[in-house]
Design an enzyme around this catalytic site. Structure first.
Site, PDB file in Angstrom:
ATOM      1  N   ASN A   1       0.831  -1.192   0.000  1.00  0.00           N
ATOM      2  CA  ASN A   1       0.000   0.000   0.000  1.00  0.00           C
ATOM      3  C   ASN A   1       0.867   1.244   0.000  1.00  0.00           C
ATOM      4  O   ASN A   1       2.014   1.209   0.446  1.00  0.00           O
ATOM      5  CB  ASN A   1      -0.910   0.016   1.239  1.00  0.00           C
ATOM      6  CG  ASN A   1      -2.048  -0.979   1.138  1.00  0.00           C
ATOM      7  OD1 ASN A   1      -2.600  -1.169   0.072  1.00  0.00           O
ATOM      8  ND2 ASN A   1      -2.378  -1.621   2.239  1.00  0.00           N
TER       9      ASN A   1
ATOM     10  N   ASP B   1      -4.749  -6.167   2.028  1.00  0.00           N
ATOM     11  CA  ASP B   1      -5.897  -7.054   2.239  1.00  0.00           C
ATOM     12  C   ASP B   1      -5.644  -8.452   1.700  1.00  0.00           C
ATOM     13  O   ASP B   1      -6.217  -9.424   2.202  1.00  0.00           O
ATOM     14  CB  ASP B   1      -7.135  -6.474   1.553  1.00  0.00           C
ATOM     15  CG  ASP B   1      -7.603  -5.177   2.197  1.00  0.00           C
ATOM     16  OD1 ASP B   1      -7.614  -5.127   3.442  1.00  0.00           O
ATOM     17  OD2 ASP B   1      -7.924  -4.225   1.477  1.00  0.00           O
TER      18      ASP B   1
ATOM     19  N   LYS C   1      12.645 -15.947  -8.689  1.00  0.00           N
ATOM     20  CA  LYS C   1      12.126 -14.846  -9.488  1.00  0.00           C
ATOM     21  C   LYS C   1      11.329 -15.397 -10.673  1.00  0.00           C
ATOM     22  O   LYS C   1      11.799 -16.271 -11.408  1.00  0.00           O
ATOM     23  CB  LYS C   1      13.262 -13.970  -9.998  1.00  0.00           C
ATOM     24  CG  LYS C   1      12.768 -12.788 -10.835  1.00  0.00           C
ATOM     25  CD  LYS C   1      13.913 -11.947 -11.364  1.00  0.00           C
ATOM     26  CE  LYS C   1      13.376 -10.839 -12.262  1.00  0.00           C
ATOM     27  NZ  LYS C   1      14.459 -10.014 -12.836  1.00  0.00           N
TER      28      LYS C   1
ATOM     29  N   PRO D   1      -4.967 -12.073   7.254  1.00  0.00           N
ATOM     30  CA  PRO D   1      -5.749 -12.029   8.499  1.00  0.00           C
ATOM     31  C   PRO D   1      -6.209 -10.605   8.785  1.00  0.00           C
ATOM     32  O   PRO D   1      -5.502  -9.635   8.484  1.00  0.00           O
ATOM     33  CB  PRO D   1      -4.758 -12.525   9.560  1.00  0.00           C
ATOM     34  CG  PRO D   1      -3.397 -12.294   8.969  1.00  0.00           C
ATOM     35  CD  PRO D   1      -3.566 -12.485   7.494  1.00  0.00           C
ATOM     36  N   ASP D   2      -7.396 -10.467   9.357  1.00  0.00           N
ATOM     37  CA  ASP D   2      -7.968  -9.159   9.687  1.00  0.00           C
ATOM     38  C   ASP D   2      -7.506  -8.789  11.097  1.00  0.00           C
ATOM     39  O   ASP D   2      -8.077  -9.230  12.096  1.00  0.00           O
ATOM     40  CB  ASP D   2      -9.493  -9.217   9.618  1.00  0.00           C
ATOM     41  CG  ASP D   2     -10.133  -7.845   9.672  1.00  0.00           C
ATOM     42  OD1 ASP D   2      -9.597  -6.978  10.391  1.00  0.00           O
ATOM     43  OD2 ASP D   2     -11.154  -7.632   8.997  1.00  0.00           O
ATOM     44  N   ILE D   3      -6.470  -7.974  11.169  1.00  0.00           N
ATOM     45  CA  ILE D   3      -5.843  -7.669  12.461  1.00  0.00           C
ATOM     46  C   ILE D   3      -6.781  -6.853  13.338  1.00  0.00           C
ATOM     47  O   ILE D   3      -6.967  -7.144  14.529  1.00  0.00           O
ATOM     48  CB  ILE D   3      -4.508  -6.930  12.234  1.00  0.00           C
ATOM     49  CG1 ILE D   3      -3.570  -7.791  11.385  1.00  0.00           C
ATOM     50  CG2 ILE D   3      -3.857  -6.598  13.573  1.00  0.00           C
ATOM     51  CD1 ILE D   3      -2.309  -7.072  10.936  1.00  0.00           C
TER      52      ILE D   3
ATOM     53  N   PHE E   1      -8.460   2.673  11.513  1.00  0.00           N
ATOM     54  CA  PHE E   1      -8.340   3.731  10.497  1.00  0.00           C
ATOM     55  C   PHE E   1      -9.029   3.261   9.226  1.00  0.00           C
ATOM     56  O   PHE E   1      -9.011   2.061   8.908  1.00  0.00           O
ATOM     57  CB  PHE E   1      -6.875   4.053  10.216  1.00  0.00           C
ATOM     58  CG  PHE E   1      -6.301   5.119  11.110  1.00  0.00           C
ATOM     59  CD1 PHE E   1      -5.896   6.336  10.589  1.00  0.00           C
ATOM     60  CD2 PHE E   1      -6.181   4.905  12.472  1.00  0.00           C
ATOM     61  CE1 PHE E   1      -5.372   7.319  11.413  1.00  0.00           C
ATOM     62  CE2 PHE E   1      -5.667   5.880  13.305  1.00  0.00           C
ATOM     63  CZ  PHE E   1      -5.259   7.096  12.772  1.00  0.00           C
TER      64      PHE E   1
ATOM     65  N   LYS F   1     -17.511   0.208   8.245  1.00  0.00           N
ATOM     66  CA  LYS F   1     -16.325  -0.540   8.667  1.00  0.00           C
ATOM     67  C   LYS F   1     -16.274  -0.643  10.189  1.00  0.00           C
ATOM     68  O   LYS F   1     -15.963  -1.711  10.732  1.00  0.00           O
ATOM     69  CB  LYS F   1     -15.059   0.144   8.143  1.00  0.00           C
ATOM     70  CG  LYS F   1     -13.771  -0.556   8.568  1.00  0.00           C
ATOM     71  CD  LYS F   1     -12.537   0.093   7.946  1.00  0.00           C
ATOM     72  CE  LYS F   1     -11.267  -0.634   8.368  1.00  0.00           C
ATOM     73  NZ  LYS F   1     -10.056  -0.060   7.721  1.00  0.00           N
TER      74      LYS F   1
ATOM     75  N   LYS G   1     -16.161  -4.253  11.921  1.00  0.00           N
ATOM     76  CA  LYS G   1     -14.961  -4.688  12.646  1.00  0.00           C
ATOM     77  C   LYS G   1     -15.209  -4.800  14.144  1.00  0.00           C
ATOM     78  O   LYS G   1     -14.556  -5.584  14.833  1.00  0.00           O
ATOM     79  CB  LYS G   1     -13.816  -3.702  12.405  1.00  0.00           C
ATOM     80  CG  LYS G   1     -13.467  -3.476  10.945  1.00  0.00           C
ATOM     81  CD  LYS G   1     -12.794  -4.665  10.312  1.00  0.00           C
ATOM     82  CE  LYS G   1     -12.319  -4.313   8.898  1.00  0.00           C
ATOM     83  NZ  LYS G   1     -11.641  -5.434   8.243  1.00  0.00           N
TER      84      LYS G   1
END
Length: 397
Positions: A208, A276, A286, A303-305, A323, A337, A341
């Site tokens: 990101n 994600d 390579k 994993p969704d921390i 955030f 969200k 969450k």
């Protein structure tokens, strides 16, 4: 509060000296006694009369003032305080401290003291980044000197970068933390920051567009309020703050493991831009470019921390802050969200390319909670962090 605390404030010779007038006012309104010392150069930027009027004590300037030296006044002055604060701490003053020089009242006080010392550096960005200054910084830190700032921002010289003196309220918070008076004293806070890198092969990865600046600023801000901070950071562009426990990671899975390994905490702030998805079965060699088509890549979710912590049934932090970086329908997406969450607050912002926020110096956020939506004005990321840290302290009080 700082009632009954004696602060020896050494004002160095830089343009940021004007901020010390506000610093003195803020310290005194919290009950501190401020004893001011000015270098010769400092008097070029603020007048001794102004400093005396605000501090309620005469300014000390001369090492060879016979009226005080008969009783070794400079020794007593340095040891009667609860904390020595140098603001602004110029590159020149830091260099003299690091070398143990005592060629004026300020440096003599600093060398003669057995009292803790807190520095608020202020200088041109090139001076701050110069290897000599960084060597002096390391020497002073190893000597036990504590620092607040410098911050990034525009400077009087017209340049931009690290070197701005911390704002007066930041310095006050650092003083409170140093003296055990910070509102987050005794609280443990976890902060995540930066991007994660998810390997495609040994030389390519998915990531990101996060510099880590906002998360770093938040960690510094809560630490300045006295918190014991664990800082879990991906490969960020900015250096981690001092005075915190740093856990460097690269992937989302590593961040997940580090976060759960750092629990329990009273508050957790998830400012990291976690990827994600990751490549399912990344190559250990390579991937070669070959004629006839693109290499097939399949993806799997990371994993969704945030959710994993916010939805804990036992040991959940008292405050979980997520955030949400959005490009459309910011409030609606962030509100959804938060509900999905299970976190207490969501800090939402618009990171569309036109805003310049992603990787930039400023941020404009919306704080979403049970109380509704607070629209904060656009401000420096350091200022956003200080405001959020103050709200965290209020929530945990």
């Amino acid at each position: 509060m700082l009632t009954g605390k004696r602060i020896l404030l050494i004002i160095g010779g830089g343009i940021a000296a004007y901020k010390t007038l506000e610093l003195i006012r803020r310290l005194r309104e919290r009950g501190a006694e401020v004893m001011p010392v000015m270098t010769e150069a400092a008097a070029q930027f603020v007048t001794p009369m102004s400093v005396t009027a605000l501090a309620g004590h005469p300014v000390h300037r001369d090492l060879f003032d016979l009226g005080t030296e008969a009783e070794m006044g400079h020794i007593q002055l340095s040891r009667s305080a609860d904390l020595l604060v140098v603001a602004p701490a110029t590159a020149h003053l830091m260099a003299r401290m690091a070398q143990g020089l005592a060629d004026d009242l300020a440096t003599t006080l600093l060398l003669a003291t057995d009292t803790p010392v807190l520095l608020a550096p202020a200088m041109n960005v090139r001076m701050w980044e110069h290897p000599a200054t960084q060597r002096n910084l390391g020497t002073l830190q190893s000597d036990g000197v504590r620092f607040v700032g410098p911050n990034a921002g525009d400077m009087a010289c017209g340049e931009h970068g690290l070197g701005r003196m911390a704002e007066p309220l930041e310095i006050v918070a650092a003083i409170e933390a140093q003296l055990g008076a910070g509102p987050l004293k005794g609280k443990r806070v976890l902060v995540t920051s930066g991007p994660t890198h998810e390997a495609i092969d040994p030389v390519r990865y998915i990531a990101n567009r996060s510099s880590g600046a906002q998360g770093t600023a938040i960690a510094a801000a809560v630490a300045a309020l006295g918190a014991e901070v664990t800082f879990v950071t991906g490969p960020a562009d900015v250096a981690p703050p001092s005075g915190v426990t740093v856990i460097p990671v690269e992937t989302a899975q590593q961040m997940f493991d580090a976060v759960h390994g750092a629990l329990p905490v009273e508050a957790a702030v998830f400012a990291a831009a976690v990827a994600d998805w990751k490549v399912d079965g990344a190559s250990d060699q390579k991937i070669k470019k070959e004629a006839g088509g693109l290499p097939p890549l399949s993806f799997t979710e990371n994993p969704d921390i945030l959710a994993s912590v916010a939805q804990m049934t036992t040991g959940r932090p008292a405050l979980v802050v997520g955030f949400a970086a959005e490009t459309t329908d910011v409030i609606a997406h962030a509100t959804a969200k938060r509900a999905r969450k299970g976190c207490d607050w969501i800090v939402a912002n618009d990171v569309s390319p036109a805003t310049g926020i992603m990787g930039g110096r400023e941020n404009a956020v919306h704080l979403i909670s049970d109380s509704g939506v607070e629209d904060w004005p656009r401000m420096a990321k350091d200022a956003v962090a200080q405001r959020l840290a103050a709200r965290i302290a209020e929530a945990l009080a």
